[in-house]
Design an enzyme around this catalytic site. Structure first.
Site, PDB file in Angstrom:
ATOM      1  N   GLN A   1      68.915  86.957 -83.351  1.00  8.06           N
ATOM      2  CA  GLN A   1      67.803  86.434 -84.149  1.00  8.06           C
ATOM      3  C   GLN A   1      67.906  87.011 -85.555  1.00  8.06           C
ATOM      4  OE1 GLN A   1      65.804  84.124 -83.231  1.00  8.06           O
ATOM      5  NE2 GLN A   1      65.789  84.136 -81.004  1.00  8.06           N
TER       6      GLN A   1
ATOM      7  N   TYR B   1      70.443  80.221 -71.005  1.00 13.26           N
ATOM      8  CA  TYR B   1      70.816  80.482 -72.402  1.00 13.26           C
ATOM      9  C   TYR B   1      70.303  81.864 -72.848  1.00 13.26           C
ATOM     10  CZ  TYR B   1      70.268  75.322 -72.007  1.00 13.26           C
ATOM     11  OH  TYR B   1      70.259  74.015 -71.581  1.00 13.26           O
TER      12      TYR B   1
ATOM     13  N   ASN C   1      68.208  89.258 -74.934  1.00 11.49           N
ATOM     14  CA  ASN C   1      67.093  89.541 -75.835  1.00 11.49           C
ATOM     15  C   ASN C   1      65.740  89.434 -75.132  1.00 11.49           C
ATOM     16  OD1 ASN C   1      65.961  89.997 -78.482  1.00 11.49           O
ATOM     17  ND2 ASN C   1      65.501  87.805 -78.582  1.00 11.49           N
TER      18      ASN C   1
ATOM     19  N   ASP D   1      65.865  78.782 -73.772  1.00 19.43           N
ATOM     20  CA  ASP D   1      66.003  78.931 -75.223  1.00 19.43           C
ATOM     21  C   ASP D   1      67.284  78.184 -75.606  1.00 19.43           C
ATOM     22  OD1 ASP D   1      66.031  79.679 -77.857  1.00 19.43           O
ATOM     23  OD2 ASP D   1      66.243  81.829 -77.495  1.00 19.43           O
TER      24      ASP D   1
ATOM     25  N   CYS E   1      64.563  76.081 -81.378  1.00 23.44           N
ATOM     26  CA  CYS E   1      64.918  76.188 -82.798  1.00 23.44           C
ATOM     27  C   CYS E   1      64.970  74.807 -83.446  1.00 23.44           C
ATOM     28  CB  CYS E   1      66.248  76.917 -82.974  1.00 23.44           C
ATOM     29  SG  CYS E   1      67.632  76.106 -82.140  1.00 23.44           S
TER      30      CYS E   1
ATOM     31  N   GLU F   1      60.843  77.554 -85.759  1.00 23.80           N
ATOM     32  CA  GLU F   1      61.074  78.050 -84.401  1.00 23.80           C
ATOM     33  C   GLU F   1      59.744  77.921 -83.670  1.00 23.80           C
ATOM     34  OE1 GLU F   1      64.198  80.435 -82.145  1.00 23.80           O
ATOM     35  OE2 GLU F   1      64.242  79.638 -84.184  1.00 23.80           O
TER      36      GLU F   1
END
Length: 368
Positions: free
Chosen positions: A190, A218, A223, A301, A326, A360
């Site tokens: 990110q 994904y 994260n 994601d 995104c 986002e």
């Protein structure tokens, strides 16, 4: 000194415009009140890359106007972290008098962290030799003597020289917890560290009272997986890119997290495995028994292209769906399928990319 200018007075109006635009984009759906997470108005980007321009003995960074493609000189870049701005001039000043370092240098990439580490990649239109390595080590030492925590990489065609590591170690605060992440050069992370922390906190809040296990598609370097792990009995996560999987395994170990398992697999293959359409040796090799998981919640994601219809249909099989996007346009397309069976109960805008049209978004969906 030439600096790209950020008009900080424009920050809030541009954020308001994005909030209005995303609500309009998803107006066909019943959405709750939009939660808006702002970025710092400057020094928000943890990554930056610049071309290097040679003019006689002079050496400076340039960028290109997105519309006219005209080049312009950049000595300071207020969008980038303060750490990047501190290193930028010192790096070039150190390179200028040293022919071995400046000869055919055409680009410099920076990867910085909130925790104070920085990685500098120098890209060349020539092959690098032992002399370059010796002088580059001296450059690295000189910059670290100035108080930086800096590592250096030299790149040329089919060539990569690493002094001494090709990653940074980031620490992100998620409420009262500090999580450690390895972020590897040229792998996805990110770009906006402060907003990344807000995204993790939002995801943790959304799943606070969850039961059972979490499936994540994904997952990148883990994260979200690591931040969400305390809210679930177990987390099963998939990622295709090998550097990201390797980083995720490192991150699981360094944070002493015992209930997360990462599988290197595409979302499409995993969909087939879950449906029993195909057997995959890698699942057996890693002793992954999909039937043993009790996944009530799925976290996705996806890339800008969104999820294919088959993955959307698979995702509908879960009671709770958390979707980070995104690209709100492909999010809208996917929601056309997902809202057949689920209601949107949380809706968020994360300003990862201030002063640009990029948005986002995050949505939480619960089964009707």
């Amino acid at each position: 000194m030439t600096s790209t200018v950020l008009n900080i007075a424009d920050y809030q109006p541009q954020l308001d415009e994005k909030a209005a635009r995303i609500q309009d984009l998803l107006s066909d759906f019943e959405t709750p009140e939009l939660e808006v997470f702002a970025s710092p108005a400057e020094h928000y980007r943890m990554r930056a890359e610049f071309r290097v321009w040679h003019e006689g003995e002079e050496l400076y960074y340039i960028m290109f106007n997105q519309h006219t493609r005209e080049k312009y000189r950049v000595d300071q870049f207020p969008a980038a972290s303060r750490l990047i701005n501190d290193v930028m001039p010192m790096l070039l000043e150190a390179i200028k008098p040293i022919k071995t370092l400046r000869h055919k240098l055409f680009q410099v990439d920076f990867l910085s962290t909130l925790s104070g580490e920085i990685l500098v990649s120098m890209l060349y239109h020539r092959q690098l030799d032992d002399e370059w390595t010796i002088v580059a080590k001296q450059l690295k030492q000189r910059l670290n003597d100035e108080g930086f925590k800096l590592n250096l990489i030299g790149r040329a065609r089919k060539m990569k020289i690493v002094l001494d590591q090709d990653y940074v170690i980031e620490q992100l605060k998620v409420h009262d917890n500090a999580l450690t992440y390895k972020q590897v050069e040229n792998s996805f992370t990110q770009p906006n560290g402060e907003v990344a922390q807000k995204m993790l906190e939002w995801a943790v809040d959304c799943t606070q009272d969850s039961a059972g296990d979490l499936l994540e598609l994904y997952c990148g370097n883990g994260n979200f997986s690591l931040a969400l792990a305390p809210n679930f009995e177990r987390v099963l996560a998939t990622e295709l890119a090998k550097p990201s999987v390797d980083s995720a395994q490192y991150n699981i170990a360094v944070n002493n997290i015992e209930n997360v398992q990462i599988i290197r697999m595409s979302a499409e293959d995993f969909t087939d495995a879950m449906a029993g359409k195909r057997e995959f040796r890698r699942l057996k090799d890693q002793n992954v028994d999909l039937q043993s998981y009790n996944c009530n919640t799925i976290f996705v994601d996806p890339p800008r292209s969104g999820m294919d219809d088959g993955t959307c249909r698979m995702v509908q099989g879960y009671d709770n769906i958390m979707y980070i996007s995104c690209n709100p346009e492909t999010l809208r397309d996917n929601l056309a399928i997902l809202t057949e069976t689920h209601n949107i109960t949380r809706f968020a805008l994360f300003d990862q990319f201030p002063y640009t049209h990029h948005m986002e978004a995050g949505v939480l969906l619960e089964r009707k």
